[in-house]
Design a protein around this motif. Sequence first.
Motif, PDB file in Angstrom:
ATOM      1  N   HIS A  20      16.238  38.642  77.871  1.00 35.04           N
ATOM      2  CA  HIS A  20      17.264  37.979  76.962  1.00 35.04           C
ATOM      3  C   HIS A  20      18.707  37.842  78.470  1.00 35.04           C
ATOM      4  N   LYS A  21      20.227  37.045  77.388  1.00 31.72           N
ATOM      5  CA  LYS A  21      21.006  37.263  78.362  1.00 31.72           C
ATOM      6  C   LYS A  21      22.019  36.631  77.755  1.00 31.72           C
ATOM      7  N   PHE A  22      22.773  37.937  77.936  1.00 32.82           N
ATOM      8  CA  PHE A  22      24.133  37.772  76.980  1.00 32.82           C
ATOM      9  C   PHE A  22      24.365  36.332  76.402  1.00 32.82           C
ATOM     10  N   LEU A  23      25.698  36.519  75.644  1.00 29.91           N
ATOM     11  CA  LEU A  23      26.041  35.524  75.676  1.00 29.91           C
ATOM     12  C   LEU A  23      27.520  35.244  75.757  1.00 29.91           C
ATOM     13  N   CYS A  24      28.392  34.170  76.684  1.00 29.01           N
ATOM     14  CA  CYS A  24      29.431  34.478  77.505  1.00 29.01           C
ATOM     15  C   CYS A  24      30.286  33.528  76.864  1.00 29.01           C
ATOM     16  N   ARG A  25      32.044  33.854  76.566  1.00 27.52           N
ATOM     17  CA  ARG A  25      32.650  32.742  76.696  1.00 27.52           C
ATOM     18  C   ARG A  25      32.732  31.723  78.080  1.00 27.52           C
ATOM     19  N   ARG A  76      24.695  40.130  83.214  1.00 28.49           N
ATOM     20  CA  ARG A  76      24.142  39.837  82.265  1.00 28.49           C
ATOM     21  C   ARG A  76      22.785  39.107  81.551  1.00 28.49           C
ATOM     22  N   GLU A  77      22.068  40.118  81.799  1.00 25.95           N
ATOM     23  CA  GLU A  77      20.433  40.677  81.629  1.00 25.95           C
ATOM     24  C   GLU A  77      20.780  41.657  80.198  1.00 25.95           C
ATOM     25  N   CYS A  79      20.460  47.133  79.533  1.00 25.68           N
ATOM     26  CA  CYS A  79      21.015  45.940  80.529  1.00 25.68           C
ATOM     27  C   CYS A  79      21.553  46.366  81.507  1.00 25.68           C
ATOM     28  N   LEU A 120      28.995  39.071  71.131  1.00 27.70           N
ATOM     29  CA  LEU A 120      29.263  37.696  71.576  1.00 27.70           C
ATOM     30  C   LEU A 120      27.758  37.734  71.396  1.00 27.70           C
ATOM     31  N   THR A 121      27.211  38.510  71.728  1.00 32.72           N
ATOM     32  CA  THR A 121      25.490  38.553  71.611  1.00 32.72           C
ATOM     33  C   THR A 121      24.925  39.088  69.980  1.00 32.72           C
ATOM     34  N   GLN A 174      25.731  42.134  67.614  1.00 27.30           N
ATOM     35  CA  GLN A 174      26.770  42.473  66.527  1.00 27.30           C
ATOM     36  C   GLN A 174      27.030  43.614  65.514  1.00 27.30           C
TER      37      GLN A 174
END
Length: 401
Positions: free
Chosen positions: A396-401, A154-155, A149, A115-116, A120
Amino acid sequence: MENVRNLSITKGSFLNNHNASIQNLSDNHIIQILLKLPVKSIVCCKCVCRDWLNLITDSYFIKLHLSKSPECFMVLDKDYEEPRTTSSLKLVEIHEEHEHNHLHHDPITSLNLNLTPVFQNARLSAEGSVNGLICLSSSDSTIKKTYICNPITREYMILPKSINDTRDGIYGFGVSLLTSEYKVIRVYRKPSMRRPCPLYAEIYTLGTGQWRCLGPVTYSVYDFSGTFLNYHVHWNFYDCENRVEKICTFDFDNETFQLFPSPPVCLERDNKFRGTLGVLKGCLCYAYYTRTLDVLIWVMKEYGIENSWHKEVLIKQSISPFIGRSSKQSICFPIGCLKDGSILLVYGLLEFGPGKLLVYHPDTNTKEETEFIVVNAFNYRPSFVKLQNFESESVHKFLCR
Protein backbone atom coordinates in the motif's frame (compact mmCIF):
# COMPACT_ATOMS: atom_id res chain seq x y z
CA MET A 1 8.83 21.14 -4.79
CA GLU A 2 11.43 23.93 -5.05
CA ASN A 3 14.19 21.43 -5.82
CA VAL A 4 12.22 20.03 -8.76
CA ARG A 5 11.58 23.53 -10.13
CA ASN A 6 15.29 24.37 -9.91
CA LEU A 7 16.18 21.13 -11.67
CA SER A 8 13.75 21.96 -14.49
CA ILE A 9 15.25 25.44 -14.87
CA THR A 10 18.75 23.96 -14.91
CA LYS A 11 17.70 21.50 -17.58
CA GLY A 12 16.21 24.27 -19.71
CA SER A 13 19.33 26.41 -19.35
CA PHE A 14 21.51 23.50 -20.34
CA LEU A 15 19.51 22.97 -23.52
CA ASN A 16 19.42 26.64 -24.51
CA ASN A 17 22.96 27.66 -23.62
CA HIS A 18 24.85 24.63 -24.83
CA ASN A 19 22.67 23.55 -27.75
CA ALA A 20 22.63 20.03 -26.36
CA SER A 21 20.23 17.70 -24.63
CA ILE A 22 20.55 16.11 -21.24
CA GLN A 23 19.34 12.97 -22.98
CA ASN A 24 22.75 12.85 -24.66
CA LEU A 25 24.21 11.89 -21.32
CA SER A 26 24.42 8.16 -20.86
CA ASP A 27 22.33 6.50 -18.16
CA ASN A 28 25.55 5.69 -16.34
CA HIS A 29 26.56 9.36 -16.21
CA ILE A 30 23.14 10.37 -14.90
CA ILE A 31 23.27 7.61 -12.28
CA GLN A 32 26.68 8.79 -11.08
CA ILE A 33 25.30 12.32 -10.73
CA LEU A 34 22.22 11.10 -8.85
CA LEU A 35 24.34 9.05 -6.46
CA LYS A 36 26.10 12.21 -5.29
CA LEU A 37 22.83 13.86 -4.28
CA PRO A 38 21.22 13.67 -0.83
CA VAL A 39 18.22 11.37 -0.64
CA LYS A 40 15.68 14.22 -0.51
CA SER A 41 17.05 15.58 -3.80
CA ILE A 42 16.83 12.13 -5.41
CA VAL A 43 13.20 11.94 -4.30
CA CYS A 44 12.59 15.27 -6.08
CA CYS A 45 14.45 14.06 -9.18
CA LYS A 46 11.86 11.30 -9.61
CA CYS A 47 9.41 14.06 -10.56
CA VAL A 48 11.59 15.73 -13.20
CA CYS A 49 10.88 13.34 -16.08
CA ARG A 50 9.87 9.76 -16.76
CA ASP A 51 13.40 8.73 -17.78
CA TRP A 52 14.79 9.80 -14.40
CA LEU A 53 11.92 8.09 -12.61
CA ASN A 54 12.69 4.85 -14.44
CA LEU A 55 16.39 5.13 -13.61
CA ILE A 56 15.81 5.75 -9.90
CA THR A 57 13.29 2.93 -9.56
CA ASP A 58 15.43 0.43 -11.50
CA SER A 59 16.92 -2.41 -9.46
CA TYR A 60 20.47 -1.55 -10.62
CA PHE A 61 20.27 1.98 -9.24
CA ILE A 62 18.54 0.78 -6.04
CA LYS A 63 21.35 -1.68 -5.27
CA LEU A 64 24.08 0.81 -6.16
CA HIS A 65 22.52 3.58 -4.07
CA LEU A 66 22.09 1.24 -1.09
CA SER A 67 25.77 0.30 -1.22
CA LYS A 68 26.72 3.98 -0.97
CA SER A 69 23.92 5.27 1.24
CA PRO A 70 25.33 6.81 4.44
CA GLU A 71 23.93 5.87 7.83
CA CYS A 72 21.76 8.46 9.49
CA PHE A 73 19.02 8.41 12.12
CA MET A 74 15.26 8.00 12.14
CA VAL A 75 12.89 8.92 14.96
CA LEU A 76 9.35 7.79 15.64
CA ASP A 77 7.89 10.71 17.53
CA LYS A 78 4.76 11.55 19.47
CA ASP A 79 1.64 13.50 18.64
CA TYR A 80 1.56 16.19 21.32
CA GLU A 81 -2.20 16.70 20.97
CA GLU A 82 -2.91 12.99 21.36
CA PRO A 83 -0.16 11.50 23.56
CA ARG A 84 -1.43 7.93 23.23
CA THR A 85 -0.67 7.84 19.52
CA THR A 86 2.43 8.35 17.41
CA SER A 87 2.51 10.92 14.66
CA SER A 88 5.43 10.56 12.27
CA LEU A 89 8.67 9.01 11.12
CA LYS A 90 11.32 11.69 10.74
CA LEU A 91 14.67 11.32 9.04
CA VAL A 92 17.05 13.30 11.24
CA GLU A 93 19.71 15.34 9.49
CA ILE A 94 22.73 16.50 11.47
CA HIS A 95 24.49 19.73 10.62
CA GLU A 96 27.78 20.10 12.45
CA GLU A 97 28.25 23.72 13.45
CA HIS A 98 30.92 25.34 15.59
CA GLU A 99 31.10 23.42 18.89
CA HIS A 100 27.64 21.89 18.57
CA ASN A 101 25.45 19.71 16.34
CA HIS A 102 22.16 20.92 14.94
CA LEU A 103 19.58 18.14 14.49
CA HIS A 104 16.57 18.76 12.30
CA HIS A 105 14.25 16.98 9.90
CA ASP A 106 13.09 17.82 6.40
CA PRO A 107 9.38 17.44 5.45
CA ILE A 108 10.36 15.76 2.16
CA THR A 109 11.90 12.81 4.01
CA SER A 110 9.40 12.79 6.91
CA LEU A 111 6.24 10.74 7.00
CA ASN A 112 3.07 11.74 8.84
CA LEU A 113 1.59 8.38 9.79
CA ASN A 114 -1.69 9.81 11.02
CA LEU A 115 -2.68 10.69 7.45
CA THR A 116 -3.00 6.99 6.60
CA PRO A 117 -6.20 5.46 8.12
CA VAL A 118 -4.62 2.17 9.17
CA PHE A 119 -2.13 4.04 11.38
CA GLN A 120 -4.53 6.58 12.85
CA ASN A 121 -4.87 6.23 16.64
CA ALA A 122 -2.34 3.40 16.56
CA ARG A 123 0.16 2.98 19.38
CA LEU A 124 3.19 2.22 17.25
CA SER A 125 6.67 1.04 18.09
CA ALA A 126 9.66 0.69 15.76
CA GLU A 127 11.07 -2.83 16.05
CA GLY A 128 14.11 -2.53 13.79
CA SER A 129 15.46 -1.26 10.49
CA VAL A 130 17.48 -2.91 7.73
CA ASN A 131 18.50 -1.43 4.35
CA GLY A 132 15.92 1.34 4.52
CA LEU A 133 13.04 -0.94 5.55
CA ILE A 134 11.46 -0.43 8.97
CA CYS A 135 9.50 -2.97 11.03
CA LEU A 136 6.66 -1.40 13.03
CA SER A 137 4.22 -2.97 15.45
CA SER A 138 0.98 -1.75 16.99
CA SER A 139 -1.18 -3.26 19.69
CA ASP A 140 -4.70 -2.83 20.97
CA SER A 141 -6.48 -4.61 23.79
CA THR A 142 -6.37 -8.02 22.11
CA ILE A 143 -3.89 -8.37 19.24
CA LYS A 144 -0.59 -7.05 17.94
CA LYS A 145 -0.14 -6.08 14.28
CA THR A 146 3.13 -6.00 12.36
CA TYR A 147 4.06 -3.75 9.44
CA ILE A 148 7.02 -3.28 7.11
CA CYS A 149 7.48 0.11 5.51
CA ASN A 150 9.90 2.22 3.53
CA PRO A 151 9.34 5.91 4.34
CA ILE A 152 11.46 7.00 1.35
CA THR A 153 9.33 5.15 -1.24
CA ARG A 154 6.17 5.80 0.84
CA GLU A 155 5.22 2.10 0.80
CA TYR A 156 3.99 -0.19 3.57
CA MET A 157 2.57 -3.66 3.99
CA ILE A 158 0.72 -5.40 6.79
CA LEU A 159 2.00 -8.84 7.74
CA PRO A 160 -0.56 -11.65 8.18
CA LYS A 161 -1.82 -12.63 11.62
CA SER A 162 0.82 -14.56 13.50
CA ILE A 163 0.36 -18.19 14.47
CA ASN A 164 -0.12 -17.29 18.12
CA ASP A 165 -1.98 -14.02 17.83
CA THR A 166 -1.32 -12.60 21.28
CA ARG A 167 -1.00 -8.99 22.34
CA ASP A 168 2.56 -9.32 23.59
CA GLY A 169 5.59 -9.91 21.42
CA ILE A 170 9.30 -9.08 21.30
CA TYR A 171 10.62 -8.45 17.82
CA GLY A 172 13.80 -8.59 15.80
CA PHE A 173 14.16 -7.59 12.15
CA GLY A 174 17.05 -8.51 9.90
CA VAL A 175 18.33 -10.03 6.70
CA SER A 176 20.04 -13.34 5.94
CA LEU A 177 23.62 -13.32 4.67
CA LEU A 178 23.21 -16.53 2.64
CA THR A 179 19.82 -15.93 1.03
CA SER A 180 19.38 -12.11 1.30
CA GLU A 181 15.88 -12.81 2.65
CA TYR A 182 14.37 -10.27 5.03
CA LYS A 183 12.93 -11.85 8.17
CA VAL A 184 10.94 -10.82 11.23
CA ILE A 185 11.46 -12.86 14.41
CA ARG A 186 8.81 -12.64 17.13
CA VAL A 187 9.25 -14.00 20.66
CA TYR A 188 6.10 -14.31 22.78
CA ARG A 189 4.83 -15.82 26.00
CA LYS A 190 2.51 -18.77 25.66
CA PRO A 191 -0.25 -18.87 28.31
CA SER A 192 0.57 -21.56 30.84
CA MET A 193 0.08 -22.55 34.47
CA ARG A 194 3.85 -22.43 34.80
CA ARG A 195 5.47 -19.28 36.12
CA PRO A 196 7.08 -17.61 34.39
CA CYS A 197 5.20 -18.50 31.21
CA PRO A 198 7.45 -20.22 28.66
CA LEU A 199 8.73 -18.27 25.67
CA TYR A 200 8.23 -19.37 22.07
CA ALA A 201 9.35 -17.95 18.74
CA GLU A 202 7.91 -17.64 15.26
CA ILE A 203 9.43 -16.16 12.12
CA TYR A 204 8.16 -14.46 8.99
CA THR A 205 10.13 -14.30 5.74
CA LEU A 206 9.04 -11.37 3.58
CA GLY A 207 7.41 -12.60 0.39
CA THR A 208 6.19 -15.94 1.76
CA GLY A 209 2.84 -14.80 3.15
CA GLN A 210 2.98 -16.91 6.31
CA TRP A 211 4.58 -17.23 9.75
CA ARG A 212 6.51 -20.34 10.78
CA CYS A 213 6.79 -21.69 14.31
CA LEU A 214 10.33 -22.15 15.66
CA GLY A 215 9.41 -23.70 19.01
CA PRO A 216 10.47 -22.82 22.57
CA VAL A 217 13.12 -20.21 23.41
CA THR A 218 15.66 -21.00 26.14
CA TYR A 219 16.54 -17.40 26.97
CA SER A 220 14.08 -15.11 28.76
CA VAL A 221 14.85 -12.06 26.63
CA TYR A 222 13.91 -8.55 27.76
CA ASP A 223 11.00 -6.80 26.12
CA PHE A 224 13.20 -4.48 24.04
CA SER A 225 13.48 -4.78 20.26
CA GLY A 226 16.47 -6.81 19.15
CA THR A 227 19.60 -5.04 17.90
CA PHE A 228 20.62 -6.13 14.38
CA LEU A 229 24.30 -6.47 13.52
CA ASN A 230 26.33 -8.92 11.40
CA TYR A 231 23.21 -10.79 10.23
CA HIS A 232 22.21 -11.54 13.83
CA VAL A 233 19.75 -9.88 16.17
CA HIS A 234 20.89 -9.41 19.78
CA TRP A 235 18.92 -9.31 23.04
CA ASN A 236 19.69 -8.99 26.74
CA PHE A 237 18.30 -11.57 29.11
CA TYR A 238 18.56 -12.24 32.82
CA ASP A 239 20.21 -15.47 33.95
CA CYS A 240 18.21 -16.21 37.11
CA GLU A 241 20.46 -19.08 38.18
CA ASN A 242 23.65 -17.00 38.16
CA ARG A 243 21.90 -13.68 38.85
CA VAL A 244 23.63 -11.86 36.00
CA GLU A 245 22.55 -10.25 32.78
CA LYS A 246 23.72 -11.88 29.56
CA ILE A 247 23.37 -11.51 25.79
CA CYS A 248 21.93 -13.96 23.29
CA THR A 249 21.65 -13.78 19.50
CA PHE A 250 19.39 -15.08 16.77
CA ASP A 251 21.10 -16.16 13.54
CA PHE A 252 18.98 -15.29 10.49
CA ASP A 253 20.76 -17.92 8.38
CA ASN A 254 20.22 -21.06 10.46
CA GLU A 255 17.34 -19.56 12.49
CA THR A 256 18.70 -20.55 15.89
CA PHE A 257 19.31 -18.81 19.23
CA GLN A 258 22.68 -18.97 20.89
CA LEU A 259 24.58 -17.45 23.81
CA PHE A 260 26.83 -14.49 22.97
CA PRO A 261 29.91 -13.15 24.82
CA SER A 262 28.83 -10.51 27.34
CA PRO A 263 30.91 -7.66 28.83
CA PRO A 264 32.42 -8.39 32.29
CA VAL A 265 30.10 -6.13 34.25
CA CYS A 266 28.36 -8.51 36.67
CA LEU A 267 30.44 -7.45 39.69
CA GLU A 268 29.93 -3.72 39.33
CA ARG A 269 26.44 -3.25 38.00
CA ASP A 270 23.28 -2.83 40.01
CA ASN A 271 20.79 -5.55 39.09
CA LYS A 272 17.77 -3.27 39.44
CA PHE A 273 18.72 -1.47 36.22
CA ARG A 274 18.47 -3.17 32.85
CA GLY A 275 21.26 -2.88 30.33
CA THR A 276 20.54 -1.89 26.74
CA LEU A 277 22.21 -2.77 23.45
CA GLY A 278 23.08 -0.60 20.46
CA VAL A 279 25.59 -0.13 17.66
CA LEU A 280 28.36 2.51 17.77
CA LYS A 281 30.69 2.87 14.77
CA GLY A 282 29.71 -0.57 13.54
CA CYS A 283 30.41 -2.26 16.89
CA LEU A 284 27.98 -3.79 19.35
CA CYS A 285 27.69 -1.74 22.53
CA TYR A 286 26.13 -2.27 25.93
CA ALA A 287 24.97 0.58 28.20
CA TYR A 288 23.79 0.45 31.81
CA TYR A 289 23.48 2.44 35.01
CA THR A 290 26.15 1.91 37.64
CA ARG A 291 25.51 1.88 41.39
CA THR A 292 26.42 5.57 41.47
CA LEU A 293 23.78 6.23 38.76
CA ASP A 294 26.32 7.09 36.09
CA VAL A 295 25.88 5.58 32.62
CA LEU A 296 28.67 3.29 31.44
CA ILE A 297 28.96 2.15 27.81
CA TRP A 298 31.01 -0.88 26.80
CA VAL A 299 31.96 -1.48 23.14
CA MET A 300 32.89 -4.81 21.53
CA LYS A 301 35.82 -3.91 19.26
CA GLU A 302 35.94 -7.30 17.49
CA TYR A 303 32.58 -8.91 16.90
CA GLY A 304 32.09 -12.15 18.82
CA ILE A 305 35.44 -11.91 20.69
CA GLU A 306 34.79 -11.83 24.43
CA ASN A 307 38.01 -10.12 25.47
CA SER A 308 37.45 -7.32 22.94
CA TRP A 309 34.87 -5.63 25.20
CA HIS A 310 36.23 -2.25 26.36
CA LYS A 311 34.86 0.48 28.58
CA GLU A 312 34.28 3.29 26.12
CA VAL A 313 32.22 6.04 27.74
CA LEU A 314 31.26 7.10 31.25
CA ILE A 315 28.44 9.65 31.47
CA LYS A 316 28.33 11.22 34.90
CA GLN A 317 24.98 11.56 36.64
CA SER A 318 25.44 15.32 36.83
CA ILE A 319 25.37 15.66 33.02
CA SER A 320 21.58 15.41 32.82
CA PRO A 321 18.90 15.62 35.51
CA PHE A 322 16.97 12.95 33.64
CA ILE A 323 19.72 10.37 33.49
CA GLY A 324 20.13 8.62 36.80
CA ARG A 325 16.75 9.11 38.45
CA SER A 326 16.32 6.46 41.10
CA SER A 327 13.88 4.24 39.22
CA LYS A 328 14.07 0.59 38.31
CA GLN A 329 12.80 1.51 34.86
CA SER A 330 15.55 3.99 33.91
CA ILE A 331 16.88 3.44 30.40
CA CYS A 332 19.62 4.84 28.22
CA PHE A 333 19.78 3.62 24.61
CA PRO A 334 22.93 4.36 22.56
CA ILE A 335 21.69 5.18 19.04
CA GLY A 336 24.89 5.99 17.15
CA CYS A 337 27.97 8.17 16.72
CA LEU A 338 28.24 11.46 14.89
CA LYS A 339 31.21 12.44 12.73
CA ASP A 340 32.85 14.43 15.53
CA GLY A 341 32.72 11.47 17.94
CA SER A 342 29.62 12.65 19.80
CA ILE A 343 27.09 9.99 20.81
CA LEU A 344 23.35 10.13 20.18
CA LEU A 345 21.32 8.68 23.05
CA VAL A 346 17.69 8.16 23.96
CA TYR A 347 17.15 8.38 27.69
CA GLY A 348 14.14 8.36 29.93
CA LEU A 349 11.91 6.33 32.20
CA LEU A 350 10.00 3.42 30.73
CA GLU A 351 6.90 3.88 32.85
CA PHE A 352 6.51 7.45 31.60
CA GLY A 353 6.55 6.49 27.93
CA PRO A 354 8.59 8.47 25.39
CA GLY A 355 12.22 9.40 25.88
CA LYS A 356 14.35 12.41 25.08
CA LEU A 357 17.03 12.56 22.40
CA LEU A 358 20.39 13.77 23.68
CA VAL A 359 23.82 14.39 22.12
CA TYR A 360 26.74 13.60 24.44
CA HIS A 361 30.26 14.94 23.79
CA PRO A 362 32.85 12.58 25.39
CA ASP A 363 35.79 14.93 24.78
CA THR A 364 34.26 17.77 26.83
CA ASN A 365 31.94 15.66 29.02
CA THR A 366 29.01 17.87 28.01
CA LYS A 367 25.59 17.24 26.51
CA GLU A 368 23.12 18.91 24.17
CA GLU A 369 19.37 18.62 24.55
CA THR A 370 17.36 18.25 21.33
CA GLU A 371 13.82 19.13 20.38
CA PHE A 372 12.80 15.52 19.81
CA ILE A 373 10.48 13.61 22.15
CA VAL A 374 10.61 10.11 20.74
CA VAL A 375 9.00 6.72 21.03
CA ASN A 376 11.99 5.18 19.24
CA ALA A 377 15.16 6.41 17.59
CA PHE A 378 17.44 4.18 15.56
CA ASN A 379 20.18 3.98 12.94
CA TYR A 380 18.70 4.23 9.48
CA ARG A 381 20.16 3.79 6.01
CA PRO A 382 17.89 5.49 3.42
CA SER A 383 17.12 3.36 0.38
CA PHE A 384 14.76 2.99 -2.55
CA VAL A 385 14.17 -0.73 -1.93
CA LYS A 386 10.66 -1.48 -3.21
CA LEU A 387 8.26 -3.57 -1.17
CA GLN A 388 6.59 -4.58 -4.43
CA ASN A 389 9.58 -6.84 -5.06
CA PHE A 390 8.33 -9.19 -2.35
CA GLU A 391 5.90 -11.63 -3.90
CA SER A 392 2.73 -12.68 -2.08
CA GLU A 393 2.61 -9.34 -0.26
CA SER A 394 -0.08 -6.69 -0.56
CA VAL A 395 1.70 -3.32 -0.79
CA HIS A 396 0.00 0.00 0.00
CA LYS A 397 0.97 3.65 -0.35
CA PHE A 398 1.08 6.09 2.54
CA LEU A 399 -1.21 9.07 2.18
CA CYS A 400 0.63 12.38 2.04
CA ARG A 401 -0.41 16.00 1.94
